[in-house]
Design an enzyme around this catalytic site. Structure first.
Site, PDB file in Angstrom:
ATOM      1  N   ILE A 379     -10.602 -52.391  -2.858  1.00 52.96           N
ATOM      2  CA  ILE A 379     -11.783 -53.035  -3.427  1.00 52.96           C
ATOM      3  C   ILE A 379     -11.709 -52.967  -4.948  1.00 52.96           C
ATOM      4  O   ILE A 379     -11.797 -51.882  -5.533  1.00 52.96           O
ATOM      5  CB  ILE A 379     -13.078 -52.418  -2.843  1.00 52.96           C
ATOM      6  CG1 ILE A 379     -14.330 -53.045  -3.459  1.00 52.96           C
ATOM      7  CG2 ILE A 379     -13.104 -50.916  -2.950  1.00 52.96           C
ATOM      8  CD1 ILE A 379     -15.619 -52.653  -2.771  1.00 52.96           C
ATOM      9  N   GLU A 380     -11.537 -54.126  -5.570  1.00 52.44           N
ATOM     10  CA  GLU A 380     -11.317 -54.189  -7.012  1.00 52.44           C
ATOM     11  C   GLU A 380     -12.044 -55.370  -7.634  1.00 52.44           C
ATOM     12  O   GLU A 380     -12.554 -56.245  -6.936  1.00 52.44           O
ATOM     13  CB  GLU A 380      -9.815 -54.307  -7.315  1.00 52.44           C
ATOM     14  CG  GLU A 380      -8.947 -53.200  -6.734  1.00 52.44           C
ATOM     15  CD  GLU A 380      -7.537 -53.232  -7.272  1.00 52.44           C
ATOM     16  OE1 GLU A 380      -7.388 -53.337  -8.499  1.00 52.44           O
ATOM     17  OE2 GLU A 380      -6.590 -53.164  -6.472  1.00 52.44           O
TER      18      GLU A 380
END
Length: 559
Positions: A379-380
């Site tokens: 998750i970025e």
């Protein structure tokens, strides 16, 4: 992790967003709401909360400030809980309703679960919020709520109205769930299963209790209760619930003692460097396994092929192509894979799937395609990591797939500062606890943070900061917190020219073993080849090393 080798600046704060999910169901010719409030105790004039319930026991009835009458609701939000106060009422299918209420405070929300919400910031005076929605074609209950926001101070609410016709007069409870049993356990979780109940209208949920406390609500006939203490006895029961809110009697009780903590941790240990088939002269996975002893690969990346549909790199089919051939060769050689879902760039599933349920369905397609033991959500960026709505959607989806796939391990991978999680990392951890998502491993990426030359020291400091956050959020001891931690580094030169040498990586691995963490990875096997002076490129590390040297070092990770 990244694709392809993009520098990732760490943004700090973003404006608070709101959920705006459409209620499922028919939209043609909805019924018209009548001007009648179907909520009970809408102004809290009874002096008690019931039938409202508030997360964290953070709601109370106060005498000031009020809008009308002599009472109002106060929600004492904390840094880890938004003090969400809700009430479930019976409604009619395919009918229009209007929810309104008066609120006071910083960032106060009003909405309906699974539907629309709205918010305002009005710290010094009551302000009215209103939202309309239409129930689905078979919907017979709705849960409305009001809540504040993390660390924004106490909010107040008064005169909450749900205008529309009352719902079903169904008073028949479902039958009792039978044959409750434990299907697995670790030091921090217990998996349960039971036989389905029946109802005259239909069972909509099963509520799982630990002793007298409800800890989960699921739609299926299995669940995994996480966040438990090691070497501790727990007693579980399950109750079935229908759309009108009728609950069955409790099932048979099952007592389970969690496994020992300490070095045993969660029992999950994974040395899994990234292998990317999209670029960078991908090596033969089985040949690297034979040369290094590595058993696991993190396969990148699962993205959206359009809407809420998963595909390798968003363009290659889940099965039947080169990706499946490589996975088959890894498994034939005695290894396995964990897919990396997301990454820094590309069209991701998190923003494209509109609800946690839809996103869980996309994850389930990947799980089913390969019979997976674990999944990793990387998750970025601002579309997922720095987006509160999408963070919560991902956590909700992981909670669902974990409940539906007993024994599945869930991993979250995200960026970090040199001292531990950033604002968004802290929020992700706090929400994982608040939503009871049951995340097995929180993996940080200790690079590209402008950390300078001391990559060993910065990695250790960042990991210790993560440990401290996990302890304070979940109430774990050191050993349990370490057992929920992963490190995912970058071999050789990072995008910001940070240097991790084979000697440094060996020291990081040895430290990770000494702390018995759960996971060690690096980006990437494609780059695990020498090219001194070659810079930051896709198929070599930019430094002097042996072929597959970082992979060999990683294979020595045992946790």
């Amino acid at each position: 992790m990244r694709t392809p080798l993009l520098w990732r600046p760490r943004r700090l704060f973003a404006l608070l967003g709101t959920a705006a999910l459409a209620l499922a169901g028919a939209v043609a010719l909805p019924g018209t709401a009548q001007a009648a409030n179907v909520l009970t105790n809408p102004g809290f004039e009874s002096g008690a909360l019931s039938p409202w319930s508030c997360t964290g026991n953070l709601g109370s009835v106060v005498s000031s400030p009020v809008r009308t009458g002599g009472k109002a609701l106060a929600g004492a939000v904390s840094s880890s809980d938004i003090a969400k106060c809700s009430q479930t009422v019976a409604v009619r299918p395919n009918t229009a309703y209007t929810l309104s209420g008066w609120v006071r405070g910083s960032y106060v929300y009003l909405g309906v679960d699974g539907g629309s919400s709205t918010w305002t910031s009005s710290p010094s005076a009551y302000s009215q919020l209103s939202v309309s929605f239409t129930t689905g074609a078979s919907q017979t209950s709705a849960t409305v709520y009001v809540h504040g926001w993390y660390a924004q101070g106490t909010y107040y609410a008064d005169d909450i109205n749900l205008d529309g016709p009352g719902g079903s007069s169904d008073t028949q409870a479902p039958t009792v769930p039978s044959s409750l049993r434990s299907t697995g356990k670790t030091s921090s979780s217990v998996s349960l299963a039971w036989n389905a109940s029946t109802d005259n209208v239909g069972v909509t949920a099963y509520d799982v209790y630990s002793g007298p406390n409800q800890v989960l609500s699921v739609s299926g006939t299995s669940a995994t209760v996480s966040g438990l203490a090691a070497s501790t006895a727990y007693t579980f029961t399950v109750r079935a619930r229908d759309a009108a809110g009728n609950s069955s009697a409790a099932s048979n009780a099952v007592s389970v003692t969690t496994d020992a903590g300490g070095g045993g941790g969660t029992g999950f240990k994974q040395a899994a460097p990234y292998l990317y088939l999209g670029w960078g002269d991908p090596p033969s996975a089985s040949s690297v396994m034979s040369s290094t002893g590595i058993k696991w690969y993190t396969m990148a990346f699962i993205l959206s092929s359009g809407g809420c549909n998963p595909a390798w790199d968003g363009s290659r089919p889940l099965t039947g192509g080169n990706d499946q051939s490589v996975i088959n060769s890894i498994r034939s050689a005695g290894g396995d894979i964990v897919p990396s879902i997301g990454g820094w760039s590309g069209n991701k599933l998190g923003p494209n799937c509109s609800t946690p349920e839809a996103l869980a369905g996309a994850y389930q397609k990947v799980i089913d395609a390969y019979g997976l033991k674990a999944i990793d959500v990387d998750i970025e960026n601002t579309d997922e990591f720095e987006n509160a709505t999408v963070q919560d959607r991902i956590l909700g989806a992981l909670k669902i797939v974990k409940a539906n796939n007993p024994g599945l391990r869930t991993v979250l991978t995200f960026g970090t500062s040199t001292t531990g999680p950033t604002y968004w990392g802290n929020r992700l951890i706090e929400q994982a606890k608040a939503l009871n998502a049951g995340i097995d491993v929180f993996t940080i990426m200790p690079f590209d943070f402008g950390g300078g030359a001391d990559m060993y020291g910065n990695t250790v400091n960042a990991t210790e900061g993560l440990k401290t956050k996990l302890k304070s959020t979940f109430g774990w001891d050191d050993a349990t917190a370490y057992a929920h931690i992963g490190i995912s580094g970058m071999n050789g030169l990072s995008d910001q020219q940070e240097l991790t040498s084979p000697a440094t990586w060996t020291s990081i691995r040895d430290w990770a073993n000494s702390r018995h963490i759960a996971r060690l990875a690096f980006w990437s096997v494609n780059r695990d080849r020498p090219c001194p002076g070659g810079g930051v490129v896709s198929n070599c590390s930019g430094i002097s090393q042996s072929n597959w040297q970082f992979t060999s070092i990683t294979a020595g990770f045992t946790g």
